[in-house]
Motif scaffolding. Structure first.
Motif, PDB file in Angstrom:
ATOM      1  N   GLY A 129       0.816  -1.206   0.000  1.00  0.00           N
ATOM      2  CA  GLY A 129       0.000   0.000   0.000  1.00  0.00           C
ATOM      3  C   GLY A 129       0.848   1.252   0.000  1.00  0.00           C
ATOM      4  N   ALA A 130       0.328   2.315   0.622  1.00  0.00           N
ATOM      5  CA  ALA A 130       0.985   3.621   0.610  1.00  0.00           C
ATOM      6  C   ALA A 130       2.102   3.697   1.644  1.00  0.00           C
ATOM      7  N   HIS A 131       3.211   4.339   1.250  1.00  0.00           N
ATOM      8  CA  HIS A 131       4.361   4.528   2.128  1.00  0.00           C
ATOM      9  C   HIS A 131       4.895   5.948   1.920  1.00  0.00           C
ATOM     10  N   THR A 132       5.719   6.389   2.852  1.00  0.00           N
ATOM     11  CA  THR A 132       6.296   7.737   2.781  1.00  0.00           C
ATOM     12  C   THR A 132       7.812   7.651   2.833  1.00  0.00           C
ATOM     13  N   ILE A 133       8.460   8.427   1.982  1.00  0.00           N
ATOM     14  CA  ILE A 133       9.906   8.591   2.055  1.00  0.00           C
ATOM     15  C   ILE A 133      10.182  10.030   2.474  1.00  0.00           C
ATOM     16  N   ARG A 134      11.103  10.202   3.415  1.00  0.00           N
ATOM     17  CA  ARG A 134      11.513  11.534   3.876  1.00  0.00           C
ATOM     18  C   ARG A 134      12.996  11.716   3.573  1.00  0.00           C
ATOM     19  N   VAL A 135      13.340  12.848   2.976  1.00  0.00           N
ATOM     20  CA  VAL A 135      14.729  13.192   2.683  1.00  0.00           C
ATOM     21  C   VAL A 135      15.092  14.422   3.503  1.00  0.00           C
ATOM     22  N   GLN A 136      16.047  14.253   4.428  1.00  0.00           N
ATOM     23  CA  GLN A 136      16.521  15.342   5.276  1.00  0.00           C
ATOM     24  C   GLN A 136      17.811  15.933   4.713  1.00  0.00           C
ATOM     25  N   THR A 137      18.012  17.206   4.963  1.00  0.00           N
ATOM     26  CA  THR A 137      19.278  17.843   4.608  1.00  0.00           C
ATOM     27  C   THR A 137      20.394  17.320   5.509  1.00  0.00           C
ATOM     28  N   ARG A 138      21.506  16.949   4.900  1.00  0.00           N
ATOM     29  CA  ARG A 138      22.741  16.695   5.657  1.00  0.00           C
ATOM     30  C   ARG A 138      23.731  17.817   5.390  1.00  0.00           C
ATOM     31  N   GLU A 139      23.852  18.174   4.098  1.00  0.00           N
ATOM     32  CA  GLU A 139      24.656  19.325   3.708  1.00  0.00           C
ATOM     33  C   GLU A 139      23.794  20.215   2.826  1.00  0.00           C
ATOM     34  N   ASP A 140      23.638  21.481   3.196  1.00  0.00           N
ATOM     35  CA  ASP A 140      22.823  22.344   2.346  1.00  0.00           C
ATOM     36  C   ASP A 140      23.552  22.620   1.032  1.00  0.00           C
TER      37      ASP A 140
END
Length: 278
Positions: free
Chosen positions: A170-181
Motif C-alpha cells: 500500500g501507501a508509504h512515505t519517504i523523507r529526505v533530510q538535509t545533511r549538507e545544504d
C-alpha cells in the motif's frame, strides 16, 4: 516409436519452460520512480526549481554554508516527503540522483528515511521520527569530486544497507533530510527489478531520466462473470452447434464431458468443462 516417445517428452518440457518464463515476466515487481511532482510535504530550506531535471524540475536546498548535520534528526527542520505505493516483503534498492551546488563536496549529501521500512532480515531500519537513516553522498570516493548530476545509493566510507522492504502493501512515505545544504535532488528510484543490483546511470555528468512505469490495466485474477452454455454433451450425441473439431475433442474424453462455450449475455459463469450429468 522412438520418435513418438521423444515427441511426447519434448512437448511438455517446452510448455513448462514457456510457462515458467511467462510467470517470471508477470511476477516482476515494477520499479518505483519519484519526481519533484510527487512531493507531498516540504519544510524549511527546500524548494522546487523549474526548467531542469526529471519532469523539468528539481528540488534544491539553498547553499548557506551551514555545517554538516552529522546525524539524522527525529524532528528535522529541513526536509521533503513523497508518498508511493509498494508491495510488502519485497526488496527495493534505493537510488537517488543528486547534484551539488558549485560541484562542491560540501553540498552533496542527504539523509533518507521511510515510514515503515525494514532491512532484508526484517528488522526495523531508517524510520521516520528516528535517528536511523540512509546516508546518501554523491562523491563516489575520497578526492574524486562531483560533476553535475549523479546516481548514488550510499557513501563510500560507511557500510550501509541500501535495500529496504516494507511491512505492508500500500501507501508509504519517504523523507529526505538535509545533511549538507546546497544539495539538489531530481529523482528517487526504489527498484525491485531493473536496478536492483546496478545504478540507473552514472555517478557524474549523468543525463539519465528514468521514466515512470506506464500504468497498465489490472489483469483479472478470476474469470469475469459471464453466462456459458453447453454446446455438446457426449461424443455420441453432439448438439447442433457443435463443430467437427469440438465433436472430435469430445469423442476423445473418457468419461464423456461437456464442452462449454461463452454465451453472448453476462450472468453467472460455469467454469470450463464439466462432467455430463446424463
Amino acid at each position: 516409436m522412438r520418435r513418438q516417445i521423444v515427441r511426447w517428452w519434448f512437448a511438455p518440457a517446452v510448455l513448462v519452460f514457456v510457462l515458467g518464463q511467462c510467470a517470471r515476466a508477470f511476477a516482476a515487481t515494477p520499479d518505483i520512480v519519484l519526481y519533484t511532482s510527487d512531493v507531498t510535504t516540504v519544510r524549511g530550506n527546500w524548494a522546487a526549481i523549474p526548467g531542469v531535471g526529471a519532469g523539468d524540475q528539481y528540488l534544491a536546498s539553498a547553499d548557506f554554508g551551514s555545517s554538516t548535520i552529522q546525524s539524522p534528526s527525529p524532528a528535522p527542520t529541513d526536509y521533503f516527503e513523497m508518498t508511493f505505493n509498494a508491495d510488502a516483503n519485497t526488496p527495493y534498492h534505493v537510488w537517488l540522483r543528486l547534484r551539488a551546488s558549485a560541484n562542491s563536496k560540501y553540498n552533496d549529501s542527504v539523509w533518507v528515511q521511510f515510514s515503515d521500512s525494514l532491512d532484508p532480515n526484517g528488522s526495523v531500519i531508517y524510520r521516520v521520527s528516528s535517528t536511523s537513516a540512509l546516508l546518501v553522498n554523491l562523491e563516489r570516493c575520497s578526492g574524486c569530486g562531483d560533476s553535475g548530476w549523479g546516481w548514488q545509493d550510499g557513501t563510500y566510507w560507511l557500510p550501509q544497507t541500501t535495500t529496504v522492504q516494507f511491512v505492508a502493501s500500500g501507501a508509504h512515505t519517504i523523507r529526505v533530510q538535509t545533511r549538507e545544504d546546497g544539495v539538489h535532488v531530481d529523482q528517487i528510484v526504489l527498484s525491485a527489478s531493473t536496478y536492483l543490483t546496478t545504478a540507473p546511470g552514472q555517478s557524474t555528468n549523468d543525463a539519465t531520466v528514468v521514466p515512470k512505469p506506464v500504468a497498465s490495466p489490472d489483469r483479472p485474477r478470476r474469470f469475469r462473470e459471464r453466462s456459458w452454455r453447453r454446446i455438446s454433451t457426449t461424443a455420441a450425441s453432439p448438439s447442433r452447434t457443435t463443430t467437427p473439431r469440438l465433436a472430435t475433442a469430445a469423442a476423445r474424453i473418457d468419461p464423456p464431458m461437456s464442452i462449454w462455450s461463452q454465451a453472448p449475455t453476462a450472468a453467472t459463469m460455469s467454469v470450463g468443462s464439466r462432467r455430463a450429468s446424463g
